[in-house]
Design an enzyme around this catalytic site. Structure first.
Site, short mmCIF file in Angstrom:
data_model
loop_
_atom_site.label_atom_id
_atom_site.label_comp_id
_atom_site.label_asym_id
_atom_site.label_seq_id
_atom_site.Cartn_x
_atom_site.Cartn_y
_atom_site.Cartn_z
N LYS A 65 54.22 -14.64 45.21
CA LYS A 65 54.62 -13.80 44.09
C LYS A 65 54.61 -14.53 42.75
O LYS A 65 54.49 -13.90 41.69
CB LYS A 65 56.01 -13.22 44.35
N SER A 322 52.71 -15.09 53.67
CA SER A 322 53.01 -14.77 52.27
C SER A 322 54.32 -15.34 51.76
O SER A 322 54.52 -15.41 50.54
CB SER A 322 53.02 -13.25 52.09
#
Length: 521
Positions: A65, A322
């Site tokens: 992110k 992720s």
């Protein structure tokens, strides 16, 4: 043309080429790293496919992110920077915004749902320092977003969207560019976790622009599948509720931009359950010695499901790991469910006659299978109801075990896929029993090796009855077992001889106050 493309539709903007141009000039590497694309040799051997892990858990905020958040904030004008930014996030985007704010000297107000893991809330405050203010509101990302929009209007700050922004999408798209640069050999598919869609929209766009032959497959939790439902319906949908185990992808409605890009460039969306996610967490740990968060293991769970359904593939399979912002207290649950998710544990309720020799027959029916869990409390004078977990190694063993129980005239109920049993009932078997007269309670340390339980039962006096038994394999060298044995006071000397003959360490818990209060008849 993929399954989600509507025939005859004109390509809506943005296009893959537009995302690619922005990704090629994204400013992510002012703060983010090029992360490794690592082989997973253990898993590759086991499933018969070449598996690669894109290690976005290695970023400074332990998540991809940071790429999108920093790229968006780096584009702000001087005036926009002065007014500050506001963001909503379940945790990982919040950390990216916080670190970007600190590096760029921009004040950030970050709204997080009250359900966000504490490890992520603490990290946001640490990464942002004096530049980040955390506000907790709502139970999901969508609730936090609504509060962030309200605050944005009051503060006049710029909203940094976690996924539905072209600069954010372009920042995340650099993950896809790196995968293509790191693996020039045949690549069958890239698996990407999906929440609001920013990562997969970016990755799919640049991969289809550069190497359209590579499949891009999204993966969502079954109870947070907003993108899958939207693509199936042909328009965005809003879920009433989302599951929070994979909190990083718990989004009720995907973005308009991300939905448009996914319609054009994503080949398929898979749904996986909690057990599969837990099994994937363990797979990543076994190959890397790192522990991803549930959303971080989504892509690998989907990859494994894809291989199981499709078989061998013509090229490598890459899964984006992720994020690794895992709450430590979740590890117990993950370990508990990973065995079932990998189909290495079958769980049954077995009913056997409440008579001498039944336990021995039950153990004989198990054959060489190791017991992973055994819960029993006497409650019926005619039948004993046992909750048992059994280690399995291959497909079909569940059915074979059930058949073996039935061959001994035991009633059997397969609970392997029963959520109520796995979450709750396994912990609730017991209580007081008027049938447990003359009960003595002992804790034993059993060596974790085949035959330990059978040895215990074989040495037991034939006139004594087991009235309580609790055991769970936790992966240690020794299993800790609680056993209730019904022995008349006149035979306590024989009981002591029996205990000494076992050579197992034990503790007499018959006078334990908790036992006397909750279990003792």
């Amino acid at each position: 043309m993929n399954a989600y493309r509507v025939p005859g539709d004109h390509d809506p903007l943005p296009t893959a080429a537009a995302v690619l141009r922005r990704a090629e000039t994204a400013r992510v590497y002012e703060v983010a790293h090029h992360t490794a694309l690592e082989p997973a040799p253990l898993l590759s051997t086991r499933i018969g496919a070449s598996v690669l892990l894109k290690r976005e858990d290695q970023q400074p905020v332990f998540s991809f992110k940071l790429r999108g958040a920093y790229n968006r904030m780096a584009q702000l004008s001087v005036a926009e920077r002065a007014r500050g930014v506001i963001a909503a996030s379940a945790g990982n985007h919040a950390q990216g915004v916080a670190l970007a704010a600190s590096r760029l000297g921009i004040h950030a107000t970050i709204v997080m749902p009250i359900t966000a893991p504490q490890v992520k809330v603490d990290a946001v405050r640490r990464f942002g320092g004096a530049f980040a203010e955390v506000v907790l509101a709502g139970e999901s990302y969508s609730d936090a977003q609504a509060e962030a929009q309200r605050l944005r209007e009051a503060l006049g700050a710029t909203f940094v969207h976690p996924f539905d922004d072209l600069d954010v999408i372009a920042g995340q798209a650099t993950v896809g560019l790196e995968i293509l640069a790191q693996h020039a050999e045949p690549l069958h598919a890239v698996f990407v976790p999906v929440g609001g869609g920013g990562l997969i929209a970016g990755v799919a766009s640049v991969i289809k622009a550069r190497r359209p032959d590579v499949r891009v497959i999204g993966v969502q939790a079954r109870d947070a599948d907003s993108m899958a439902r939207a693509l199936d319906a042909g328009s965005r949908v809003s879920l009433d509720e989302v599951g929070l185990f994979a909190d990083g992808t718990a989004v009720k409605q995907v973005g308009a931009l991300t939905f448009s890009l996914c319609q054009q460039y994503v080949d398929e969306i898979l749904r996986v359950d909690t057990d599969a996610i837990c099994a994937a967490i363990r797979d990543i740990y076994q190959d890397t010695r790192s522990i991803p968060e549930p959303s971080g293991a989504l892509a690998l769970a989907g990859l494994k499901q894809y291989v199981a359904q499709r078989g061998p593939c013509d090229g490598a399979l890459a899964a984006v790991v992720s994020g690794a912002n895992m709450n430590f207290d979740r590890l117990r649950f993950v370990a508990e469910r990973a065995e079932v998710g990998e189909q290495r544990e079958a769980v049954f309720a077995v009913t056997i006659p409440e008579q001498r020799g039944s336990f021995r027959r039950f153990c004989a029916a198990l054959g060489q299978h190791a017991i992973t869990e055994f819960n029993y409390r006497i409650g019926d004078a005619q039948a004993a109801h046992i909750f048992v977990g059994v280690q399995t190694a291959r497909s079909g063993e569940r059915e074979a075990l059930a058949d073996a129980f039935r061959a001994n005239d035991f009633g059997v109920l397969d609970l392997t896929d029963d959520e109520l049993a796995k979450l709750h009932l396994r912990h609730m078997i017991g209580g007081r029993s008027p049938l447990a007269r003359d009960e003595r309670l002992y804790r034993f340390d059993f060596p974790e090796r085949p035959g330990a339980l059978a040895r215990f039962l074989d040495r037991m006096h034939p006139d004594w009855n087991i009235s309580l038994f609790h055991y769970r394999n936790h992966g240690a060298d020794y299993g800790r077992i609680l056993v209730g044995i019904q022995v008349p006071a006149s035979e306590h000397a024989l009981l002591r001889q029996f205990l000494a003959s076992l050579s197992y360490p034990y503790v007499d818990e018959s006078d334990n106050p908790a036992y006397r209060l909750l279990l003792c008849a």
